[in-house]
Design an enzyme around this catalytic site. Structure first.
Site, short mmCIF file in Angstrom:
data_model
loop_
_atom_site.label_atom_id
_atom_site.label_comp_id
_atom_site.label_asym_id
_atom_site.label_seq_id
_atom_site.Cartn_x
_atom_site.Cartn_y
_atom_site.Cartn_z
N CYS A 125 24.13 17.69 27.12
CA CYS A 125 23.27 17.70 25.96
C CYS A 125 22.52 19.03 25.89
O CYS A 125 22.72 19.92 26.74
CB CYS A 125 22.27 16.55 26.04
N ARG A 126 21.66 19.20 24.94
CA ARG A 126 20.77 20.36 24.81
C ARG A 126 19.37 19.85 24.50
O ARG A 126 19.22 18.86 23.79
CB ARG A 126 21.22 21.28 23.66
#
Lengths: 254, 254, 254, 254
Positions: free
Chosen positions: C2-3
């Site tokens: 994810c970010r």
């Protein structure tokens, strides 16, 4: 509390039961007659058997009455064996993974009712699950848990025995937890051929359950889809109903 | 038919009106008392003024009673001026773009009611829209159309005049179309300071509209949020209610 | 993978980080530069502190780049402390309950990474959870589980100690399970005042993590939001970064 | 820009094209090879012919890669004629009503491309629509508009003529509007028997279009589903491809 129906017989379009009758499942989603709560708008699901052993499943968080996809699917997919369910959450989230019917391999399962004080018992009951089912748990409902418990109690060898053992285990757990709330369970289970439908409660108020047997089909419902008198038979409490293709409906005490 | 509320006054958390009262907007989404339909579950919206001239808007297709985001937003964002709406579709799709409140620049608008035989009139009324609003049309409801018509009729110069001209134009159009169905409109409009709320119908049955004025706030609602007697005043038919910060509520005949 | 980003400092509109920069979080949802997968489109979340101790949270299953509500919220809610996250599922479902940040009481938590062979370890790790957190488990991700484990290891008394103990426990569990896959964890945690950000992996490839300290704010990100050289510092592996209001950022070895 | 495929031939499960190939439609939703944009994650749709003249349609706003319902439907519904589409919005909202394929009566339509400066031309082109189609307009895309224009130009009498007239009208309108942006249209249309697929642009860069003809089926795609050389033929620009059951594919200049 939720509402559901289980159809088996000559192939029909599910819309004939989900949308067409006066008290269709979609109508019940807006206003059910016999449910504890009137509105069943916390998602829905349709599971059907077609050309494969494994059923197709469509589950969505919108109310059944407003979902354009359900309307199209229900008028396009003809099936001789399907389950349909509308949900009224008893506390867990509105999400696809909490919508019924649940499926695993060739099996479909759907439920109306509630494990009393579920949060007190969840850990104890989940601990019983096989590793592969434990790892597969996607939602957070008591209903999905009951489905997976059936496998623990031998669903694939003897469905009736697994149903009895599961109901007994959950009832025992509810009592052991000190909960004074009942465990209520009106549920349907199928392998794609035989339907098993139970009406059960640890108190004197099991949710309603009816069935209809005609030459061409068997239909099991939370509440009658129309008001024609004499057409629907009530399933007695603590009873399991078994429907096989080609055989008459039979009932057994739980 | 839908339900809505418009608050202006000391900053509060919207949950105090959307979730807390006995007959809160969320409660009305499951079971409203005075609406033509009991369930308002075809989406909802919250529009509020905070630190900018342009309002924030959160609109979603789930029923208000089950949306976890609405619950968090309504308990986190404090605002002295907000609109909240729950939708019961009169035919158009359940989609975010069909949910109220609608917004354009600093304006918010929400509506309960219906243009009779809307499909007969849609083309004629849409043809009146300014190019930029025509191009901006995202949904398909009569409500969004009424909002954009207000701009055609000079909303930005004279809101009261625009409201009157729009109601008149739609009423005329309904009559010209040969429709025997009424045009009903209980709507709220604001620029972030002044609220304009109208109660109107071409027949004798305008949807209900109430208001409450206290030292700290003014509140306009489709139906009272609690049953305390004497606290709510009914807006007469064919009336517009105007609320300004620092001034008393005033009403004018439409 | 994810970010995410964690902001604390002078109140700003989250859009300044989520939408405005060249490599904003929304841009990364379509095409991230440094992530294992390029697209992070399996939902997103925004958690912020405003007028209450408890944060507001908005989580949705749509990609961040296309959600109209996120755009409005991010330009309307000004906050001096917020977390934002975009998700690329490592196997579990796309559902709101699987989106970050997770919240419990005053705490927010978000995560990028993965427990290797999570399905082998889920049961063992969930067994450690306190009863109230076990019952509250709503989703099925390893990330939510890590968050709840922190409480088991004393988050509320000593966050740094809880972080270390949790990472150690999961690493030990991964090894004990016989998994050859690494446990990777780049995560941020806050009580609304202090941020704790860890960069950790059981192999030599922890996910990227950067920070930026200016007079007015501290910003921690999975990858830089713009290409200005020298502005971003990389967090070393096996390090926890601690940011307090009024104090300089400090790092400690894990 | 979007990606799509149109299948007609022996009944198959759509998953064989949507999920199984290396460059399946789901793979293209994450990373397409030949599209102007790499990610096509703004919703998707599946339309298929089964036991009725009217097709079934399932459209959803999630990316195709993450929708659990699409996976189940695509592996359960066997069909000898279906359209599948993944969307990359060119500006209009991510909503079900903006997803392809569009349907009306027995017809299905899907589109990749864009009307240049659509907002300048929308009013003029919508004014051409028949009353019933005008009233039925549910979304806001140029694609739905092109579909409805086909009916204005006699789709039900002569589909080829209607296609030519519609392309011509939109091209003329684009030019008249003063827009310097091209009108690009790679689209498929069917009545449930015959497929019409066009590759067209007012500039020299029409979107890509390929087809494959085998003994058992015809397949038309935005880009090849696998890398086997020589199997796919490119449709020339300004060409319409016509596929009939039992006949060879034929092409005509537009």
């Amino acid at each position: 509390m939720c509402r559901w129906l289980a159809y088996s017989g000559s192939p029909i379009f599910p819309e004939d039961l989900i949308f067409t009758p006066d008290n269709s499942l979609a109508a019940q989603s807006l206003h059910s007659c016999k449910a504890k709560v009137s509105v069943n708008g916390d998602g829905f699901g349709l599971g059907w058997y077609g050309e494969r052993d494994v059923p197709g499943v469509y589950r969505e968080v919108l109310p059944a009455w407003s979902d354009c996809n359900l309307r199209s699917l229900a008028s396009s997919i003809r099936s001789g064996h399907f389950f349909a369910h509308i949900r009224a959450s008893t506390g867990t989230a509105t999400s696809r993974r909490n919508c019924h019917p649940f499926t695993y391999g060739k099996w479909l399962f759907m439920h109306n009712g509630q494990i009393g004080d579920y949060e007190l018992q969840r850990r104890r009951l989940e601990a019983l699950l096989h590793d592969d089912l434990y790892a597969r748990r996607e939602g957070s409902t008591d209903s999905e848990l009951i489905f997976y418990l059936l496998f623990h109690f031998g669903l694939e060898e003897n469905p009736l025995k697994a149903l009895r053992a599961t109901l007994e285990e959950v009832a025992r757990s509810t009592e052991a937890s000190g909960s004074r709330k009942p465990f209520r369970c009106t549920a349907a289970l199928t392998d794609g051929r035989t339907n098993y439908a139970v009406r059960f409660s640890t108190d004197a108020h099991p949710p309603s359950l009816f069935w209809q047997e005609r030459s061409e089909h068997t239909l099991i419902v939370s509440e009658p889809l129309d008001t024609a008198v004499g057409e629907w038979q009530q399933v007695p409490a603590s009873t399991v109903l078994v429907t096989d293709p080609g055989n008459k409906v039979r009932t057994e005490a739980l």
